[in-house]
Scaffold this active site. Structure first.
Site, PDB file in Angstrom:
ATOM      1  N   GLU A 101       1.994  39.107   5.543  1.00 32.98           N
ATOM      2  CA  GLU A 101       2.650  37.747   6.221  1.00 32.98           C
ATOM      3  C   GLU A 101       2.700  38.128   7.638  1.00 32.98           C
ATOM      4  O   GLU A 101       2.347  37.204   8.611  1.00 32.98           O
ATOM      5  CB  GLU A 101       3.861  37.598   5.541  1.00 32.98           C
ATOM      6  N   CYS A 146       9.261  39.988   6.470  1.00 35.58           N
ATOM      7  CA  CYS A 146       8.499  38.953   6.715  1.00 35.58           C
ATOM      8  C   CYS A 146       8.957  37.526   6.572  1.00 35.58           C
ATOM      9  O   CYS A 146       8.529  36.521   7.206  1.00 35.58           O
ATOM     10  CB  CYS A 146       7.286  38.995   5.684  1.00 35.58           C
ATOM     11  N   CYS A 199       2.838  44.452   6.667  1.00 32.49           N
ATOM     12  CA  CYS A 199       2.758  43.352   5.661  1.00 32.49           C
ATOM     13  C   CYS A 199       1.501  42.374   6.002  1.00 32.49           C
ATOM     14  O   CYS A 199       1.486  41.983   7.237  1.00 32.49           O
ATOM     15  CB  CYS A 199       3.995  42.780   5.472  1.00 32.49           C
TER      16      CYS A 199
END
Length: 133
Positions: A57, A91, A55
Site C-alpha cells: 500500500e 498503511c 508494504c
C-alpha cells in the site's frame, strides 16, 4: 467517476506477482485509483532487516505521488490470505493522507471473480490522525 473494478483488481494481481517476500512468503499487490483515473500499482518489498520492509500500500501511494497524484479514489488489495487481509495500521494512515473517509477499499484473493469484501477507509481507520487540519 466510473470505476472499472475488474481492471483495478487485475492491476493489484499483477503487482502481487512482482512482490519480493522471501522471508514471510506473504505476497501483497495493491492498485490505487487516482482522482485523475490513473491506476498505480505497488507490491510489498521485504528486507532481511524486517523493520526496513515496505508494504504494498505504501509503495503504491508513493508511486502515485511520484507520478503527480494528490488524491486517491479507490484501493484494491490482493493477498493470499483467507479471508483477504486488509491494510495494516501504518498503511491505513498513509492511505488516509490522500484518500477520504468514504474511499472504497476492496479486498480479494488472487483470481477472484469479484471482490470478497468492500469497506470504507473510514471504517478501517475511524479516527484518522490529522496534523493541523
Amino acid at each position: 467517476m466510473n470505476t472499472d473494478w475488474k481492471a483495478l483488481f487485475e492491476a493489484a494481481e499483477h503487482a502481487r506477482t512482482q512482490a519480493y517476500a522471501p522471508y514471510s512468503k506473504f505476497k501483497v499487490g495493491v492498485a490505487v485509483l487516482t482522482e485523475d483515473g490513473e491506476v498505480v500499482e505497488g507490491c510489498n518489498v521485504e528486507n532481511a532487516s524486517y523493520g526496513l520492509t515496505v508494504c504494498a500500500e505504501r509503495n503504491a501511494v508513493a508511486a502515485a505521488v511520484a507520478a503527480g497524484a494528490r488524491r486517491i479514489a479507490a484501493v484494491a488489495v490482493v493477498t493470499g490470505a483467507d479471508p483477504p487481509a486488509p491494510p495494516c495500521g501504518a498503511c491505513r494512515q498513509v492511505l488516509a493522507e490522500l484518500a477520504g473517509h468514504d474511499t472504497p477499499v476492496l479486498l480479494a484473493p488472487p483470481r477472484a471473480a469479484l471482490p470478497i469484501e468492500r469497506i470504507r477507509l473510514g471504517a478501517l481507520l475511524p479516527r484518522t490522525f490529522r496534523l493541523g487540519r
